[in-house]
Structure formats: C-alpha cells, structure tokens
Design a protein around this motif. Structure first.
Motif, PDB file in Angstrom:
ATOM      1  N   GLU A 234      17.783  -9.900  15.965  1.00 37.17           N
ATOM      2  CA  GLU A 234      18.315  -8.653  15.430  1.00 37.17           C
ATOM      3  C   GLU A 234      18.799  -8.805  13.991  1.00 37.17           C
ATOM      4  N   SER A 235      19.302  -9.994  13.640  1.00 32.46           N
ATOM      5  CA  SER A 235      19.855 -10.159  12.303  1.00 32.46           C
ATOM      6  C   SER A 235      18.793 -10.510  11.267  1.00 32.46           C
ATOM      7  N   SER A 236      17.603 -10.921  11.702  1.00 32.14           N
ATOM      8  CA  SER A 236      16.571 -11.275  10.734  1.00 32.14           C
ATOM      9  C   SER A 236      15.801 -10.020  10.330  1.00 32.14           C
ATOM     10  N   PRO A 237      15.496  -9.874   9.029  1.00 29.11           N
ATOM     11  CA  PRO A 237      14.778  -8.680   8.584  1.00 29.11           C
ATOM     12  C   PRO A 237      13.341  -8.676   9.080  1.00 29.11           C
ATOM     13  N   PRO A 238      12.756  -7.489   9.265  1.00 27.49           N
ATOM     14  CA  PRO A 238      11.358  -7.431   9.692  1.00 27.49           C
ATOM     15  C   PRO A 238      10.452  -7.961   8.584  1.00 27.49           C
ATOM     16  N   SER A 239       9.326  -8.507   8.990  1.00 33.50           N
ATOM     17  CA  SER A 239       8.368  -9.016   8.004  1.00 33.50           C
ATOM     18  C   SER A 239       7.816  -7.870   7.185  1.00 33.50           C
ATOM     19  N   SER A 240       7.620  -8.121   5.912  1.00 37.72           N
ATOM     20  CA  SER A 240       7.055  -7.111   5.040  1.00 37.72           C
ATOM     21  C   SER A 240       5.724  -7.617   4.506  1.00 37.72           C
ATOM     22  N   TRP A 241       4.779  -6.709   4.429  1.00 37.62           N
ATOM     23  CA  TRP A 241       3.433  -7.027   3.972  1.00 37.62           C
ATOM     24  C   TRP A 241       3.053  -6.079   2.856  1.00 37.62           C
ATOM     25  N   GLN A 242       1.998  -6.415   2.149  1.00 38.37           N
ATOM     26  CA  GLN A 242       1.526  -5.599   1.037  1.00 38.37           C
ATOM     27  C   GLN A 242       0.056  -5.247   1.207  1.00 38.37           C
ATOM     28  N   THR A 243      -0.305  -4.073   0.722  1.00 37.89           N
ATOM     29  CA  THR A 243      -1.709  -3.732   0.527  1.00 37.89           C
ATOM     30  C   THR A 243      -1.976  -3.887  -0.962  1.00 37.89           C
ATOM     31  N   VAL A 244      -2.957  -4.731  -1.284  1.00 36.25           N
ATOM     32  CA  VAL A 244      -3.289  -5.032  -2.671  1.00 36.25           C
ATOM     33  C   VAL A 244      -4.703  -4.517  -2.946  1.00 36.25           C
ATOM     34  N   VAL A 245      -4.847  -3.719  -3.989  1.00 33.07           N
ATOM     35  CA  VAL A 245      -6.162  -3.248  -4.422  1.00 33.07           C
ATOM     36  C   VAL A 245      -6.572  -4.091  -5.623  1.00 33.07           C
ATOM     37  N   TRP A 246      -7.820  -4.570  -5.588  1.00 36.82           N
ATOM     38  CA  TRP A 246      -8.347  -5.480  -6.603  1.00 36.82           C
ATOM     39  C   TRP A 246      -9.349  -4.777  -7.500  1.00 36.82           C
TER      40      TRP A 246
ATOM     41  N   VAL B 124     -17.525  -1.919  -9.963  1.00 32.71           N
ATOM     42  CA  VAL B 124     -18.303  -0.785  -9.477  1.00 32.71           C
ATOM     43  C   VAL B 124     -17.613   0.560  -9.694  1.00 32.71           C
ATOM     44  N   ASN B 125     -16.353   0.660  -9.319  1.00 36.50           N
ATOM     45  CA  ASN B 125     -15.678   1.962  -9.286  1.00 36.50           C
ATOM     46  C   ASN B 125     -15.080   2.348 -10.640  1.00 36.50           C
ATOM     47  N   LEU B 126     -15.229   3.615 -10.978  1.00 35.55           N
ATOM     48  CA  LEU B 126     -14.653   4.144 -12.209  1.00 35.55           C
ATOM     49  C   LEU B 126     -13.134   4.239 -12.075  1.00 35.55           C
ATOM     50  N   MET B 127     -12.449   4.112 -13.198  1.00 31.63           N
ATOM     51  CA  MET B 127     -10.989   4.205 -13.188  1.00 31.63           C
ATOM     52  C   MET B 127     -10.533   5.567 -12.671  1.00 31.63           C
ATOM     53  N   SER B 128     -11.245   6.621 -13.033  1.00 30.08           N
ATOM     54  CA  SER B 128     -10.883   7.965 -12.566  1.00 30.08           C
ATOM     55  C   SER B 128     -11.006   8.065 -11.043  1.00 30.08           C
ATOM     56  N   TYR B 129     -11.995   7.385 -10.483  1.00 32.22           N
ATOM     57  CA  TYR B 129     -12.166   7.400  -9.029  1.00 32.22           C
ATOM     58  C   TYR B 129     -11.021   6.654  -8.347  1.00 32.22           C
ATOM     59  N   VAL B 130     -10.618   5.521  -8.886  1.00 34.35           N
ATOM     60  CA  VAL B 130      -9.512   4.753  -8.304  1.00 34.35           C
ATOM     61  C   VAL B 130      -8.235   5.601  -8.319  1.00 34.35           C
TER      62      VAL B 130
ATOM     63  N   LEU C 232     -13.214   0.678  -2.184  1.00 38.83           N
ATOM     64  CA  LEU C 232     -12.394  -0.188  -3.032  1.00 38.83           C
ATOM     65  C   LEU C 232     -12.204  -1.548  -2.373  1.00 38.83           C
ATOM     66  N   TRP C 233     -11.972  -2.559  -3.197  1.00 37.30           N
ATOM     67  CA  TRP C 233     -11.679  -3.893  -2.690  1.00 37.30           C
ATOM     68  C   TRP C 233     -10.182  -3.979  -2.478  1.00 37.30           C
ATOM     69  N   ALA C 234      -9.764  -4.327  -1.255  1.00 38.84           N
ATOM     70  CA  ALA C 234      -8.339  -4.415  -0.945  1.00 38.84           C
ATOM     71  C   ALA C 234      -8.105  -5.502   0.097  1.00 38.84           C
ATOM     72  N   THR C 235      -6.899  -6.067   0.059  1.00 40.37           N
ATOM     73  CA  THR C 235      -6.497  -7.090   1.020  1.00 40.37           C
ATOM     74  C   THR C 235      -5.056  -6.834   1.455  1.00 40.37           C
ATOM     75  N   VAL C 236      -4.692  -7.507   2.535  1.00 40.10           N
ATOM     76  CA  VAL C 236      -3.313  -7.524   3.019  1.00 40.10           C
ATOM     77  C   VAL C 236      -2.742  -8.907   2.727  1.00 40.10           C
ATOM     78  N   ARG C 237      -1.507  -8.940   2.248  1.00 40.09           N
ATOM     79  CA  ARG C 237      -0.845 -10.231   2.068  1.00 40.09           C
ATOM     80  C   ARG C 237       0.639 -10.079   2.367  1.00 40.09           C
TER      81      ARG C 237
END
Length: 99
Positions: free
Chosen positions: A18-30, A34-40, A90-95
């Motif tokens: 209960e005292s330990s914080p939940p794990s936090s993760w990130q979605t990272v877009v690389w 291929v993709n245009l900046m306007s599309y991203v 889009l290219w994306a990962t979880v970390r």
C-alpha cells in the motif's frame, strides 16, 4: 520460545504494498522517415485530444530529438496507446518511466 507471538507477515506485506507507489510507464513516439510532421500533429490531436500547441510541441520533439513521451500511466494503458500509434502508422514503444 514460548509466549512469543510470530509476526503477522501478511499484514507487513500489505503495508509495504500500500505504501509503494504504482509503477509508471511511458508511451514514446519515435521519429520515422515516412510520416509528415502535420500528420503526426494530427494524430496527437485526434487520438490524445491535445490542443494544437501541445500537439505541435510534441511533434517537434519527435522531429528534432528523435522521440517524445506522449503519455504516462499504467502499463496496460500505455500498451493500448502504443498499439493505437501503430494503427495510425507511427513508430511507438512502451518503457518504464525513469522518474
């Protein structure tokens, strides 16, 4: 030792959990070639609901820095976001969030 009560290990474990914080993760877009900046920017506004300025700032981070963290939270949610980014092409990962 007679008369000495054993510690309640279940209670101790529950207290630590209960005292330990939940794990936090990130979605990272690389960045990708291929993709245009306007599309991203469009994807960030459409999927995440970012305002135009936030979507543009994150898109520029992807373009100039090679990646941007677009979301933080529980792993399952970040995996869903990553899959959605893949569905948009889009290219994306979880970390794991280093913070």
């Amino acid at each position: 030792m007679a008369g000495t009560a054993a510690p309640d290990l279940d209670l101790d474990l529950e207290g630590r959990v209960e005292s330990s914080p939940p794990s936090s993760w990130q979605t990272v877009v690389w960045n990708d070639p291929v993709n245009l900046m306007s599309y991203v920017s469009h994807v960030f506004r459409t999927y995440f609901g970012f305002d135009a300025a936030t979507a543009h700032r994150l898109m520029l981070a992807v373009h100039h820095d090679g990646h941007a963290v677009v979301a933080r939270g529980p792993r399952e949610v970040m995996e869903a976001h990553t899959q959605a980014m893949h569905d948009y092409g889009l290219w994306a990962t979880v970390r794991k969030d280093p913070a």
